[in-house]
Design a protein around this motif. Structure first.
Motif, mmCIF file in Angstrom:
data_model
loop_
_atom_site.group_PDB
_atom_site.id
_atom_site.type_symbol
_atom_site.label_atom_id
_atom_site.label_comp_id
_atom_site.label_asym_id
_atom_site.label_seq_id
_atom_site.Cartn_x
_atom_site.Cartn_y
_atom_site.Cartn_z
ATOM 1 N N ASN A 136 -1.216 7.599 -10.863
ATOM 2 C CA ASN A 136 -0.203 6.552 -10.716
ATOM 3 C C ASN A 136 1.196 7.150 -10.712
ATOM 4 N N GLU A 164 2.363 -3.355 -8.906
ATOM 5 C CA GLU A 164 3.407 -2.333 -8.871
ATOM 6 C C GLU A 164 4.352 -2.638 -7.704
ATOM 7 N N ASP A 195 1.161 8.629 -4.317
ATOM 8 C CA ASP A 195 0.206 7.960 -5.197
ATOM 9 C C ASP A 195 -1.162 7.957 -4.525
ATOM 10 N N VAL A 233 5.923 2.256 -6.102
ATOM 11 C CA VAL A 233 4.789 3.066 -5.663
ATOM 12 C C VAL A 233 5.315 4.191 -4.783
ATOM 13 N N PHE A 245 -1.462 -3.163 -4.951
ATOM 14 C CA PHE A 245 -1.124 -2.077 -5.861
ATOM 15 C C PHE A 245 -1.019 -2.578 -7.303
#
Length: 104
Positions: free
Chosen positions: A24, A88, A36, A32, A85
């Motif tokens: 992460n 996120e 990642d 993000v 995600f």
């Protein structure tokens, strides 16, 4: 309802991202990062104009996170949470292979 390949890939990517230490990776802004693990699996780009159209023939100019059904921020925001995600933040001008047009 039979699970689709797409859902299997998304769930697998999310599980791997959650389990692998350091998977992460966040940019300084808490967004993000393209590095990642899940972002790499889904071909996430912070700037949709950098999407390789040869690699992603379904990409159409104008598709950005801000007008995707998975984006949970406001269209006017520079970034916002994304359901793909796990909440996120992604760039409003970003794109990934799970892009889905908002149905109105």
């Amino acid at each position: 309802m039979k699970p689709s390949r797409r859902h299997f890939i998304l769930r697998t990517a999310s599980l791997i991202s959650a389990c692998v230490p350091g998977a992460n990776a966040f940019a300084e802004t808490g967004s993000v990062s393209e590095s990642d693990l899940t972002a790499r699996l889904l071909s996430y780009r912070i700037d949709a104009t950098s999407v390789d159209k040869a690699e992603h023939p379904k990409y159409v100019s104008g598709q950005v996170c801000a007008n995707c059904r998975h984006y949970k921020g406001l269209a006017a925001d520079r970034s916002g949470p994304c359901a793909i995600f796990l909440g996120e933040f992604v760039s409003a001008n970003g794109w990934c292979s799970v892009y889905g047009k908002i149905e109105r």
